[in-house]
Design a protein around this motif. Structure first.
Motif, mmCIF file in Angstrom:
data_model
loop_
_atom_site.group_PDB
_atom_site.id
_atom_site.type_symbol
_atom_site.label_atom_id
_atom_site.label_comp_id
_atom_site.label_asym_id
_atom_site.label_seq_id
_atom_site.Cartn_x
_atom_site.Cartn_y
_atom_site.Cartn_z
ATOM 1 N N GLU A 97 0.817 -1.216 0.000
ATOM 2 C CA GLU A 97 0.000 0.000 0.000
ATOM 3 C C GLU A 97 0.850 1.265 0.000
ATOM 4 O OE1 GLU A 97 -2.812 -0.019 3.243
ATOM 5 O OE2 GLU A 97 -2.902 -2.199 3.234
ATOM 6 N N GLU A 98 0.414 2.242 -0.820
ATOM 7 C CA GLU A 98 1.008 3.585 -0.835
ATOM 8 C C GLU A 98 -0.153 4.568 -0.813
ATOM 9 O OE1 GLU A 98 1.917 7.185 -1.361
ATOM 10 O OE2 GLU A 98 1.089 6.387 -3.237
ATOM 11 N N HIS A 99 -0.225 5.413 0.208
ATOM 12 C CA HIS A 99 -1.418 6.226 0.461
ATOM 13 C C HIS A 99 -1.244 7.733 0.247
ATOM 14 C CE1 HIS A 99 -3.866 3.011 2.328
ATOM 15 N NE2 HIS A 99 -2.718 2.546 2.760
ATOM 16 N N ARG A 100 -0.149 8.196 -0.320
ATOM 17 C CA ARG A 100 0.068 9.641 -0.395
ATOM 18 C C ARG A 100 0.080 10.223 -1.805
ATOM 19 N NH1 ARG A 100 5.234 11.305 1.843
ATOM 20 N NH2 ARG A 100 6.017 9.254 1.231
ATOM 21 N N SER A 111 6.168 4.850 -4.257
ATOM 22 C CA SER A 111 6.017 3.396 -4.134
ATOM 23 C C SER A 111 7.346 2.659 -4.099
ATOM 24 C CB SER A 111 5.168 2.843 -5.288
ATOM 25 O OG SER A 111 3.831 3.267 -5.183
ATOM 26 N N LEU A 112 8.357 3.189 -4.754
ATOM 27 C CA LEU A 112 9.625 2.463 -4.849
ATOM 28 C C LEU A 112 10.228 2.128 -3.477
ATOM 29 C CD1 LEU A 112 11.344 4.087 -7.969
ATOM 30 C CD2 LEU A 112 10.219 1.854 -7.799
ATOM 31 N N PRO A 113 10.259 3.065 -2.513
ATOM 32 C CA PRO A 113 10.798 2.687 -1.197
ATOM 33 C C PRO A 113 9.967 1.614 -0.494
ATOM 34 C CG PRO A 113 10.683 5.078 -1.423
ATOM 35 C CD PRO A 113 9.943 4.497 -2.579
ATOM 36 N N ILE A 114 8.668 1.603 -0.734
ATOM 37 C CA ILE A 114 7.792 0.598 -0.134
ATOM 38 C C ILE A 114 8.084 -0.777 -0.735
ATOM 39 C CG2 ILE A 114 5.369 -0.135 0.103
ATOM 40 C CD1 ILE A 114 4.686 2.923 0.104
ATOM 41 N N ARG A 145 10.947 5.974 -16.301
ATOM 42 C CA ARG A 145 11.769 7.130 -15.906
ATOM 43 C C ARG A 145 12.471 6.877 -14.571
ATOM 44 N NH1 ARG A 145 14.321 10.045 -13.486
ATOM 45 N NH2 ARG A 145 14.349 12.330 -13.380
ATOM 46 N N HIS A 146 11.790 6.218 -13.647
ATOM 47 C CA HIS A 146 12.313 6.047 -12.295
ATOM 48 C C HIS A 146 12.831 4.643 -12.000
ATOM 49 C CE1 HIS A 146 10.755 10.002 -11.250
ATOM 50 N NE2 HIS A 146 9.633 9.665 -11.854
#
Length: 199
Positions: A97-100, A111-114, A145-146
């Motif tokens: 989950e990514e909520h921001r 999301s990448l750090p999660i 790109r990321h």
């Protein structure tokens, strides 16, 4: 080109052909390590149903849903979409989950750090991007790109009765498609997205 211009103009036959060829990309599907579900308020049930079909057919082992709280809602897009995915049969413990995130770039950046913390980015080799038809290749272009190292596949959904290749015959479908298409070159120039598939 502004949103107003996108909604007012009509695409030429050449532009329709170019959008169908370059933007509405079909990629062959192969089993992936991760399904990347981009946040939306459109067609949530259809997205969840599509994700559940991919899950049942063995196309991904993990998923991440990314999307923050949008105006008029008390819940994040992530919360709403994940609940729909679980209801459709995907195990909750397989959905990160990514909520921001408030836009496609943030979907990826946040999301990448999660993903790294939960799975390790080095362990992900293939990613399926799932999102709206009209946004099309901008999802994998943002991911590219990321996170250029992973192989990217694209699955898009919409609830329009109009066939995808005939988007220009439906006023709302056309408006959405042109709005997204008009972002591609400016976003590339600003470094928000990278060319994909690579020439």
């Amino acid at each position: 080109m502004s949103t107003k211009d996108s909604s007012a103009r009509l695409p030429s036959a050449d532009e329709i052909s170019e959008i169908n060829r370059r933007h509405l990309i079909d990629t062959p599907l192969a089993p992936a390590d991760l399904l990347f579900m981009f946040g939306t308020r459109e067609d949530v049930a259809l997205r969840a149903k599509t994700a559940a079909r991919l899950w049942r057919e063995g196309y991904f082992r993990w998923s991440i849903v990314s999307g923050g709280v949008t105006p008029g809602s008390e819940q994040s897009e992530c919360t709403i979409i994940k609940a729909a995915m679980v209801a459709a049969g995907i195990p909750a413990d397989r959905i990160l989950e990514e909520h921001r995130a408030m836009n496609t770039g943030e979907n990826v950046i946040l999301s990448l750090p999660i993903i790294e913390a939960a799975l390790g980015l080095r362990n992900i080799r293939r990613v399926i991007c799932l999102g709206n038809t009209w946004t099309a290749r901008r999802y994998p272009m943002t991911l590219h790109r990321h996170w250029p190292e992973v192989e990217k596949m694209l699955v898009t959904v919409d609830s329009f009765a109009t066939p995808r290749g005939q988007w220009h015959t439906d006023a709302e479908f056309c408006r959405r498609m042109l709005h997204e298409w008009d972002k591609i070159e400016p976003y590339k120039a600003k470094g928000f997205i990278a060319e994909w598939p690579e020439p």
